[in-house]
Design a protein around this motif. Structure first.
Motif, PDB file in Angstrom:
ATOM      1  N   ALA A  25      39.904  24.766  35.966  1.00 26.39           N
ATOM      2  CA  ALA A  25      41.333  24.505  36.111  1.00 26.39           C
ATOM      3  C   ALA A  25      41.750  24.489  37.580  1.00 26.39           C
ATOM      4  N   MET A  26      41.238  25.416  38.366  1.00 25.06           N
ATOM      5  CA  MET A  26      41.568  25.456  39.798  1.00 25.06           C
ATOM      6  C   MET A  26      41.066  24.194  40.504  1.00 25.06           C
ATOM      7  N   ARG A  27      39.871  23.770  40.179  1.00 27.42           N
ATOM      8  CA  ARG A  27      39.350  22.535  40.759  1.00 27.42           C
ATOM      9  C   ARG A  27      40.218  21.340  40.366  1.00 27.42           C
TER      10      ARG A  27
ATOM     11  N   SER B 238      42.530  16.758  41.607  1.00 26.62           N
ATOM     12  CA  SER B 238      42.884  15.614  40.768  1.00 26.62           C
ATOM     13  C   SER B 238      44.019  14.804  41.379  1.00 26.62           C
ATOM     14  N   GLU B 239      44.166  13.569  40.910  1.00 24.93           N
ATOM     15  CA  GLU B 239      45.261  12.718  41.353  1.00 24.93           C
ATOM     16  C   GLU B 239      46.581  13.230  40.780  1.00 24.93           C
ATOM     17  N   ASP B 240      47.681  12.821  41.408  1.00 25.65           N
ATOM     18  CA  ASP B 240      48.998  13.313  41.013  1.00 25.65           C
ATOM     19  C   ASP B 240      49.276  13.103  39.529  1.00 25.65           C
ATOM     20  N   GLY B 241      48.898  11.958  39.009  1.00 30.77           N
ATOM     21  CA  GLY B 241      49.213  11.631  37.629  1.00 30.77           C
ATOM     22  C   GLY B 241      48.448  12.445  36.603  1.00 30.77           C
ATOM     23  N   ARG B 242      47.423  13.170  37.038  1.00 33.21           N
ATOM     24  CA  ARG B 242      46.581  13.918  36.100  1.00 33.21           C
ATOM     25  C   ARG B 242      46.641  15.434  36.296  1.00 33.21           C
ATOM     26  N   VAL B 243      47.369  15.905  37.294  1.00 36.74           N
ATOM     27  CA  VAL B 243      47.292  17.320  37.654  1.00 36.74           C
ATOM     28  C   VAL B 243      47.772  18.242  36.537  1.00 36.74           C
ATOM     29  N   TYR B 244      48.674  17.766  35.675  1.00 31.32           N
ATOM     30  CA  TYR B 244      49.188  18.602  34.586  1.00 31.32           C
ATOM     31  C   TYR B 244      48.415  18.402  33.279  1.00 31.32           C
ATOM     32  N   SER B 245      47.350  17.633  33.321  1.00 28.99           N
ATOM     33  CA  SER B 245      46.655  17.257  32.086  1.00 28.99           C
ATOM     34  C   SER B 245      45.406  18.098  31.857  1.00 28.99           C
TER      35      SER B 245
ATOM     36  N   VAL C  10      55.603  17.036  43.091  1.00 31.28           N
ATOM     37  CA  VAL C  10      55.207  18.195  42.274  1.00 31.28           C
ATOM     38  C   VAL C  10      56.425  19.007  41.861  1.00 31.28           C
ATOM     39  N   MET C  11      57.437  19.081  42.713  1.00 23.81           N
ATOM     40  CA  MET C  11      58.656  19.798  42.341  1.00 23.81           C
ATOM     41  C   MET C  11      59.358  19.105  41.175  1.00 23.81           C
ATOM     42  N   LEU C  12      59.515  17.812  41.258  1.00 29.26           N
ATOM     43  CA  LEU C  12      60.204  17.081  40.195  1.00 29.26           C
ATOM     44  C   LEU C  12      59.432  17.156  38.885  1.00 29.26           C
ATOM     45  N   ASN C  13      58.131  17.019  38.943  1.00 26.25           N
ATOM     46  CA  ASN C  13      57.328  17.103  37.728  1.00 26.25           C
ATOM     47  C   ASN C  13      57.389  18.498  37.111  1.00 26.25           C
TER      48      ASN C  13
ATOM     49  N   LEU D 230      49.465  26.434  43.545  1.00 26.93           N
ATOM     50  CA  LEU D 230      48.195  26.011  44.133  1.00 26.93           C
ATOM     51  C   LEU D 230      48.289  24.599  44.698  1.00 26.93           C
ATOM     52  N   ARG D 231      48.998  23.724  44.013  1.00 24.06           N
ATOM     53  CA  ARG D 231      49.138  22.354  44.512  1.00 24.06           C
ATOM     54  C   ARG D 231      49.878  22.344  45.849  1.00 24.06           C
ATOM     55  N   MET D 232      50.955  23.122  45.952  1.00 27.63           N
ATOM     56  CA  MET D 232      51.698  23.167  47.210  1.00 27.63           C
ATOM     57  C   MET D 232      50.882  23.811  48.329  1.00 27.63           C
ATOM     58  N   LEU D 233      50.106  24.832  47.986  1.00 29.80           N
ATOM     59  CA  LEU D 233      49.234  25.439  48.992  1.00 29.80           C
ATOM     60  C   LEU D 233      48.243  24.417  49.543  1.00 29.80           C
ATOM     61  N   CYS D 234      47.712  23.571  48.666  1.00 24.77           N
ATOM     62  CA  CYS D 234      46.788  22.523  49.115  1.00 24.77           C
ATOM     63  C   CYS D 234      47.475  21.569  50.077  1.00 24.77           C
ATOM     64  N   PHE D 235      48.695  21.139  49.740  1.00 24.52           N
ATOM     65  CA  PHE D 235      49.435  20.235  50.614  1.00 24.52           C
ATOM     66  C   PHE D 235      49.701  20.866  51.975  1.00 24.52           C
ATOM     67  N   ALA D 236      49.912  22.186  51.984  1.00 21.90           N
ATOM     68  CA  ALA D 236      50.302  22.887  53.208  1.00 21.90           C
ATOM     69  C   ALA D 236      49.112  23.281  54.080  1.00 21.90           C
ATOM     70  N   GLY D 237      47.903  22.909  53.668  1.00 19.78           N
ATOM     71  CA  GLY D 237      46.731  23.205  54.481  1.00 19.78           C
ATOM     72  C   GLY D 237      45.953  24.430  54.061  1.00 19.78           C
ATOM     73  N   TYR D 238      46.263  24.980  52.884  1.00 18.53           N
ATOM     74  CA  TYR D 238      45.577  26.177  52.395  1.00 18.53           C
ATOM     75  C   TYR D 238      44.664  25.862  51.210  1.00 18.53           C
ATOM     76  N   MET D 239      44.124  24.660  51.139  1.00 18.41           N
ATOM     77  CA  MET D 239      43.264  24.298  50.016  1.00 18.41           C
ATOM     78  C   MET D 239      41.980  25.114  50.056  1.00 18.41           C
ATOM     79  N   PRO D 240      41.666  25.832  48.982  1.00 17.57           N
ATOM     80  CA  PRO D 240      40.404  26.571  48.950  1.00 17.57           C
ATOM     81  C   PRO D 240      39.221  25.616  48.777  1.00 17.57           C
ATOM     82  N   ASP D 241      38.056  26.064  49.173  1.00 21.28           N
ATOM     83  CA  ASP D 241      36.835  25.276  49.009  1.00 21.28           C
ATOM     84  C   ASP D 241      36.193  25.675  47.687  1.00 21.28           C
ATOM     85  N   LEU D 242      36.435  24.864  46.671  1.00 15.37           N
ATOM     86  CA  LEU D 242      35.951  25.165  45.322  1.00 15.37           C
ATOM     87  C   LEU D 242      34.836  24.229  44.874  1.00 15.37           C
ATOM     88  N   VAL D 243      34.291  23.464  45.797  1.00 13.02           N
ATOM     89  CA  VAL D 243      33.296  22.464  45.420  1.00 13.02           C
ATOM     90  C   VAL D 243      32.013  23.124  44.917  1.00 13.02           C
ATOM     91  N   ALA D 244      31.571  24.167  45.623  1.00 10.54           N
ATOM     92  CA  ALA D 244      30.307  24.807  45.263  1.00 10.54           C
ATOM     93  C   ALA D 244      30.205  26.152  45.958  1.00 10.54           C
TER      94      ALA D 244
END
Length: 242
Positions: free
Chosen positions: A192-194, A199-206, A114-117, A138-152
Motif C-alpha cells: 500500500a505504501m509503495r 502510482s499515477e494520480d488516477g490510481r492512487v486511491y485504488s 490530492v486535496m480535491l480528491n 504520504l502523497r503530500m510528503l512525497c510531493f514535498a520532497g520526503y518520499m521514502p525509498d521503498l523500492v527494495a
C-alpha cells in the motif's frame, strides 16, 4: 497584475465587520493569502466562494501590500463535510497539512489534486477515514520532497520479504538478513505504501486493505510524517481526540 486561477480555500479568518482573509491552495500559484472585501455580507457574491473547503474560480490582483480577491465564483462547495464532526476535523487537518507542505506562490497542481480528491471521497463517505488520512499524508510528503525509498532493501536490494522493516528516520527498507533499524511492516502495508508513493494520480486511491491493515498503514505513515515534519498539528490533535 491580475491572477485568474482556480483554488481551494484552506483557511479563513475574519477582519473588520464584513471582510475576510483567505488562504488559498491554487494550481498555478501554490498557497496564497488574500483579502476579500465584504465577503461576510449576506448579499456578497463572494460569500459561498470564499468559505472554508470551497473550490472556486478566483480573480486576484496584487495590491501594494497584499493580494486582493476581485471576484470569486464557486465551482464546488463541500457542504456535507460539516454534517459530521469527524469528517470536518479530518478535512481541517488536511487543509493545515497542505498549508504547511505546499509551496507558496509557485505551481502546486499535485497538492490541489490530492486535496480535491480526498475531500470528495471524505464528503461522500466513499473511503474509510484511516485510508484517506494515510493517502493524503504520504502523497503530500512525497510531493514535498520526503518520499521514502521503498523500492527494495537498502542493504541488499531484495524487493520482498515477510520480515521487511521500515526505518522511520531514514525512510528506508531493510530485510531481516540486513538487520537494519526500523519497525516491521507487513507485505500488505508495504504494498500500500509503495502504491501511494509511486502510482499515477488516477490510481492512487485504488487499493484495499482490511481494517487491521489500514490502521497499521495509518500509524506508520503518521509516525513518518511526525519524524520528518517535526511540527504539531492542532487539527490532528483535535481529530484524534474525537
Amino acid at each position: 497584475m491580475i491572477l485568474d486561477t482556480d483554488g481551494l480555500v484552506i483557511k479563513v479568518s475574519g477582519t473588520g465587520e464584513s471582510d475576510r482573509i483567505v488562504t488559498l491552495l491554487t494550481k498555478e500559484y501554490g498557497v496564497l493569502r488574500a483579502f476579500v472585501r465584504g465577503a461576510k455580507k449576506v448579499k456578497s457574491r463572494s460569500l459561498s466562494a470564499t468559505q472554508l473547503f470551497s473550490y472556486s474560480s478566483f480573480s486576484i490582483y496584487r495590491g501594494r501590500d497584499a493580494y486582493i480577491v476581485d471576484d470569486a465564483r464557486p465551482i464546488e462547495v463541500f457542504f456535507s463535510l460539516r454534517d459530521d464532526i469527524e469528517r470536518l476535523a479530518l478535512a481541517q487537518y488536511f487543509c493545515e497539512l497542505a498549508a504547511e507542505l505546499a509551496p507558496q506562490e509557485s505551481e502546486a497542481d499535485a497538492y490541489l489534486r490530492v486535496m480535491l480528491n480526498s475531500l470528495h471521497f471524505l464528503a461522500g463517505g466513499k473511503r474509510p477515514q484511516t485510508f484517506l488520512k494515510a493517502v493524503t499524508e504520504l502523497r503530500m510528503l512525497c510531493f514535498a520532497g520526503y518520499m521514502p525509498d521503498l523500492v527494495a532493501c537498502a542493504g541488499c536490494a531484495v524487493y520482498a520479504d515477510d520480515g521487511m522493516r521500515f526505518d522511520i528516520e531514514g525512510g528506508r527498507l531493510f530485510c531481516p538478513r540486513c538487520r537494519g533499524a526500523g519497525e516491521r511492516v507487513t507485505p500488505g502495508v508495504l504494498t500500500a505504501m509503495r502504491h501511494i508513493c509511486y502510482s499515477e494520480d488516477g490510481r492512487v486511491y485504488s487499493f484495499t486493505l482490511p481494517d487491521e491493515g489500514l490502521h497499521a498503514l495509518a500509524g506508520v505513515v503518521e509516525r513518518y510524517l511526525t519524524a520528518h515534519i517535526q511540527k504539531r498539528f492542532r487539527t490532528l490533535d483535535f481529530y484524534k481526540a474525537l
